[in-house]
Design a protein around this motif. Structure first.
Motif, PDB file in Angstrom:
ATOM      1  N   HIS A   1       0.846  -1.195   0.000  1.00  0.00           N
ATOM      2  CA  HIS A   1       0.000   0.000   0.000  1.00  0.00           C
ATOM      3  C   HIS A   1       0.879   1.241   0.000  1.00  0.00           C
ATOM      4  O   HIS A   1       2.085   1.177   0.205  1.00  0.00           O
ATOM      5  CB  HIS A   1      -0.976   0.000   1.188  1.00  0.00           C
ATOM      6  CG  HIS A   1      -0.347   0.301   2.521  1.00  0.00           C
ATOM      7  ND1 HIS A   1      -1.002   0.974   3.508  1.00  0.00           N
ATOM      8  CD2 HIS A   1       0.872   0.023   3.031  1.00  0.00           C
ATOM      9  CE1 HIS A   1      -0.229   1.090   4.579  1.00  0.00           C
ATOM     10  NE2 HIS A   1       0.905   0.520   4.300  1.00  0.00           N
ATOM     11  N   PHE A   2       0.227   2.341  -0.251  1.00  0.00           N
ATOM     12  CA  PHE A   2       0.830   3.648  -0.016  1.00  0.00           C
ATOM     13  C   PHE A   2      -0.287   4.519   0.527  1.00  0.00           C
ATOM     14  O   PHE A   2      -1.464   4.304   0.239  1.00  0.00           O
ATOM     15  CB  PHE A   2       1.470   4.245  -1.283  1.00  0.00           C
ATOM     16  CG  PHE A   2       0.517   4.412  -2.434  1.00  0.00           C
ATOM     17  CD1 PHE A   2      -0.214   5.582  -2.599  1.00  0.00           C
ATOM     18  CD2 PHE A   2       0.353   3.393  -3.367  1.00  0.00           C
ATOM     19  CE1 PHE A   2      -1.091   5.732  -3.663  1.00  0.00           C
ATOM     20  CE2 PHE A   2      -0.516   3.538  -4.440  1.00  0.00           C
ATOM     21  CZ  PHE A   2      -1.241   4.710  -4.589  1.00  0.00           C
ATOM     22  N   LEU A   3       0.091   5.468   1.362  1.00  0.00           N
ATOM     23  CA  LEU A   3      -0.918   6.320   1.987  1.00  0.00           C
ATOM     24  C   LEU A   3      -1.179   7.542   1.114  1.00  0.00           C
ATOM     25  O   LEU A   3      -0.249   8.123   0.564  1.00  0.00           O
ATOM     26  CB  LEU A   3      -0.467   6.751   3.384  1.00  0.00           C
ATOM     27  CG  LEU A   3      -0.262   5.600   4.365  1.00  0.00           C
ATOM     28  CD1 LEU A   3       0.260   6.126   5.688  1.00  0.00           C
ATOM     29  CD2 LEU A   3      -1.544   4.811   4.561  1.00  0.00           C
ATOM     30  N   THR A   4      -2.437   7.888   0.984  1.00  0.00           N
ATOM     31  CA  THR A   4      -2.812   9.083   0.238  1.00  0.00           C
ATOM     32  C   THR A   4      -3.072  10.215   1.224  1.00  0.00           C
ATOM     33  O   THR A   4      -3.420   9.973   2.383  1.00  0.00           O
ATOM     34  CB  THR A   4      -4.069   8.819  -0.616  1.00  0.00           C
ATOM     35  OG1 THR A   4      -5.126   8.386   0.231  1.00  0.00           O
ATOM     36  CG2 THR A   4      -3.793   7.749  -1.657  1.00  0.00           C
ATOM     37  N   ASN A   5      -2.867  11.429   0.798  1.00  0.00           N
ATOM     38  CA  ASN A   5      -3.064  12.610   1.647  1.00  0.00           C
ATOM     39  C   ASN A   5      -2.248  12.529   2.933  1.00  0.00           C
ATOM     40  O   ASN A   5      -2.698  12.925   3.993  1.00  0.00           O
ATOM     41  CB  ASN A   5      -4.544  12.821   1.967  1.00  0.00           C
ATOM     42  CG  ASN A   5      -5.349  13.063   0.716  1.00  0.00           C
ATOM     43  OD1 ASN A   5      -4.952  13.837  -0.151  1.00  0.00           O
ATOM     44  ND2 ASN A   5      -6.458  12.371   0.599  1.00  0.00           N
ATOM     45  N   TYR A   6      -1.056  12.015   2.827  1.00  0.00           N
ATOM     46  CA  TYR A   6      -0.156  11.909   3.961  1.00  0.00           C
ATOM     47  C   TYR A   6       0.909  12.978   3.801  1.00  0.00           C
ATOM     48  O   TYR A   6       1.510  13.104   2.732  1.00  0.00           O
ATOM     49  CB  TYR A   6       0.478  10.515   3.985  1.00  0.00           C
ATOM     50  CG  TYR A   6       1.472  10.321   5.102  1.00  0.00           C
ATOM     51  CD1 TYR A   6       1.060  10.297   6.429  1.00  0.00           C
ATOM     52  CD2 TYR A   6       2.820  10.150   4.830  1.00  0.00           C
ATOM     53  CE1 TYR A   6       1.959  10.111   7.452  1.00  0.00           C
ATOM     54  CE2 TYR A   6       3.738   9.948   5.845  1.00  0.00           C
ATOM     55  CZ  TYR A   6       3.305   9.936   7.159  1.00  0.00           C
ATOM     56  OH  TYR A   6       4.208   9.755   8.170  1.00  0.00           O
ATOM     57  N   TYR A   7       1.148  13.751   4.866  1.00  0.00           N
ATOM     58  CA  TYR A   7       2.036  14.900   4.749  1.00  0.00           C
ATOM     59  C   TYR A   7       3.296  14.769   5.582  1.00  0.00           C
ATOM     60  O   TYR A   7       3.971  15.731   5.844  1.00  0.00           O
ATOM     61  CB  TYR A   7       1.279  16.178   5.122  1.00  0.00           C
ATOM     62  CG  TYR A   7       0.061  16.343   4.233  1.00  0.00           C
ATOM     63  CD1 TYR A   7       0.194  16.676   2.893  1.00  0.00           C
ATOM     64  CD2 TYR A   7      -1.201  16.105   4.724  1.00  0.00           C
ATOM     65  CE1 TYR A   7      -0.906  16.786   2.063  1.00  0.00           C
ATOM     66  CE2 TYR A   7      -2.321  16.223   3.901  1.00  0.00           C
ATOM     67  CZ  TYR A   7      -2.158  16.566   2.574  1.00  0.00           C
ATOM     68  OH  TYR A   7      -3.254  16.663   1.757  1.00  0.00           O
ATOM     69  N   GLY A   8       3.652  13.553   5.974  1.00  0.00           N
ATOM     70  CA  GLY A   8       4.914  13.317   6.665  1.00  0.00           C
ATOM     71  C   GLY A   8       6.003  13.082   5.643  1.00  0.00           C
ATOM     72  O   GLY A   8       6.001  13.668   4.558  1.00  0.00           O
ATOM     73  N   LYS A   9       6.934  12.202   5.977  1.00  0.00           N
ATOM     74  CA  LYS A   9       7.988  11.870   5.014  1.00  0.00           C
ATOM     75  C   LYS A   9       7.355  11.273   3.757  1.00  0.00           C
ATOM     76  O   LYS A   9       6.237  10.756   3.799  1.00  0.00           O
ATOM     77  CB  LYS A   9       9.002  10.915   5.633  1.00  0.00           C
ATOM     78  CG  LYS A   9       8.454   9.553   5.925  1.00  0.00           C
ATOM     79  CD  LYS A   9       9.522   8.644   6.508  1.00  0.00           C
ATOM     80  CE  LYS A   9       8.923   7.246   6.678  1.00  0.00           C
ATOM     81  NZ  LYS A   9       9.871   6.272   7.056  1.00  0.00           N
ATOM     82  N   PRO A  10       8.035  11.339   2.631  1.00  0.00           N
ATOM     83  CA  PRO A  10       7.450  10.769   1.411  1.00  0.00           C
ATOM     84  C   PRO A  10       7.008   9.323   1.630  1.00  0.00           C
ATOM     85  O   PRO A  10       7.714   8.537   2.253  1.00  0.00           O
ATOM     86  CB  PRO A  10       8.598  10.850   0.400  1.00  0.00           C
ATOM     87  CG  PRO A  10       9.453  11.961   0.905  1.00  0.00           C
ATOM     88  CD  PRO A  10       9.351  11.908   2.407  1.00  0.00           C
ATOM     89  N   GLU A  11       5.826   9.006   1.166  1.00  0.00           N
ATOM     90  CA  GLU A  11       5.231   7.692   1.397  1.00  0.00           C
ATOM     91  C   GLU A  11       5.294   6.864   0.122  1.00  0.00           C
ATOM     92  O   GLU A  11       4.383   6.916  -0.703  1.00  0.00           O
ATOM     93  CB  GLU A  11       3.777   7.871   1.855  1.00  0.00           C
ATOM     94  CG  GLU A  11       3.021   6.609   2.105  1.00  0.00           C
ATOM     95  CD  GLU A  11       3.528   5.780   3.270  1.00  0.00           C
ATOM     96  OE1 GLU A  11       4.198   6.295   4.164  1.00  0.00           O
ATOM     97  OE2 GLU A  11       3.238   4.592   3.265  1.00  0.00           O
ATOM     98  N   PRO A  12       6.364   6.119  -0.075  1.00  0.00           N
ATOM     99  CA  PRO A  12       6.450   5.297  -1.287  1.00  0.00           C
ATOM    100  C   PRO A  12       5.621   4.019  -1.134  1.00  0.00           C
ATOM    101  O   PRO A  12       5.233   3.644  -0.026  1.00  0.00           O
ATOM    102  CB  PRO A  12       7.938   4.954  -1.368  1.00  0.00           C
ATOM    103  CG  PRO A  12       8.386   4.949   0.063  1.00  0.00           C
ATOM    104  CD  PRO A  12       7.557   6.017   0.757  1.00  0.00           C
ATOM    105  N   LEU A  13       5.401   3.373  -2.248  1.00  0.00           N
ATOM    106  CA  LEU A  13       4.761   2.073  -2.247  1.00  0.00           C
ATOM    107  C   LEU A  13       5.621   1.115  -1.428  1.00  0.00           C
ATOM    108  O   LEU A  13       6.840   1.070  -1.592  1.00  0.00           O
ATOM    109  CB  LEU A  13       4.629   1.575  -3.685  1.00  0.00           C
ATOM    110  CG  LEU A  13       4.099   0.162  -3.887  1.00  0.00           C
ATOM    111  CD1 LEU A  13       2.661   0.047  -3.420  1.00  0.00           C
ATOM    112  CD2 LEU A  13       4.210  -0.225  -5.353  1.00  0.00           C
ATOM    113  N   HIS A  14       4.981   0.382  -0.505  1.00  0.00           N
ATOM    114  CA  HIS A  14       5.717  -0.576   0.316  1.00  0.00           C
ATOM    115  C   HIS A  14       4.758  -1.682   0.754  1.00  0.00           C
ATOM    116  O   HIS A  14       3.543  -1.543   0.625  1.00  0.00           O
ATOM    117  CB  HIS A  14       6.353   0.112   1.536  1.00  0.00           C
ATOM    118  CG  HIS A  14       5.360   0.702   2.468  1.00  0.00           C
ATOM    119  ND1 HIS A  14       4.721   1.899   2.236  1.00  0.00           N
ATOM    120  CD2 HIS A  14       4.877   0.244   3.644  1.00  0.00           C
ATOM    121  CE1 HIS A  14       3.891   2.165   3.237  1.00  0.00           C
ATOM    122  NE2 HIS A  14       3.956   1.181   4.100  1.00  0.00           N
TER     123      HIS A  14
END
Length: 115
Positions: free
Chosen positions: A15-28
């Motif tokens: 998954h990857f998180l949408t509308n997340y404003y922390g560190k870049p959220e890559p696919l994992h």
């Protein structure tokens, strides 16, 4: 006297998180662990509240194993949202579900229950 039955199952999903404003959220991906808690108010003649195998088979059917959760769900697949979705699915078949816990990692998870 009620019993609280616990069923644990793992599944693998990315998954990857949408509308997340922390560190870049890559696919994992994670090996997710789910715990389902179902109340049993009585026991059958064999001394069981519910059949663990039946519940486990149900979870096996509905868990999105080896999927990209962003393609499975119409919501951001955070642990919190997955826990709520799973609770609602389990409640359709097992109305006495008490709560569902979803672990993304060994140390981070979310539980969902209704008050």
């Amino acid at each position: 006297m009620p019993w609280l039955l616990r069923i644990k199952r793992k599944f693998n999903a990315a998954h990857f998180l949408t509308n997340y404003y922390g560190k870049p959220e890559p696919l994992h991906g994670h090996t997710w662990t789910v715990e389902v808690y179902i109340r049993a108010d009585s026991l059958d003649e064999g001394g069981m509240g519910k059949d663990f195998v039946e519940i486990d088979n149900f979870l096996k059917e509905i868990l999105p194993d080896y999927k990209l959760l962003n393609e499975v769900f119409s919501f951001s697949p955070s642990a919190e949202n997955v826990a709520r979705w799973l609770y609602q699915k389990v409640k359709e078949k097992y109305p006495s579900v008490e709560k569902v816990v979803v672990w993304e990692t060994e140390n981070c998870g979310a539980e969902y229950f209704e008050v």
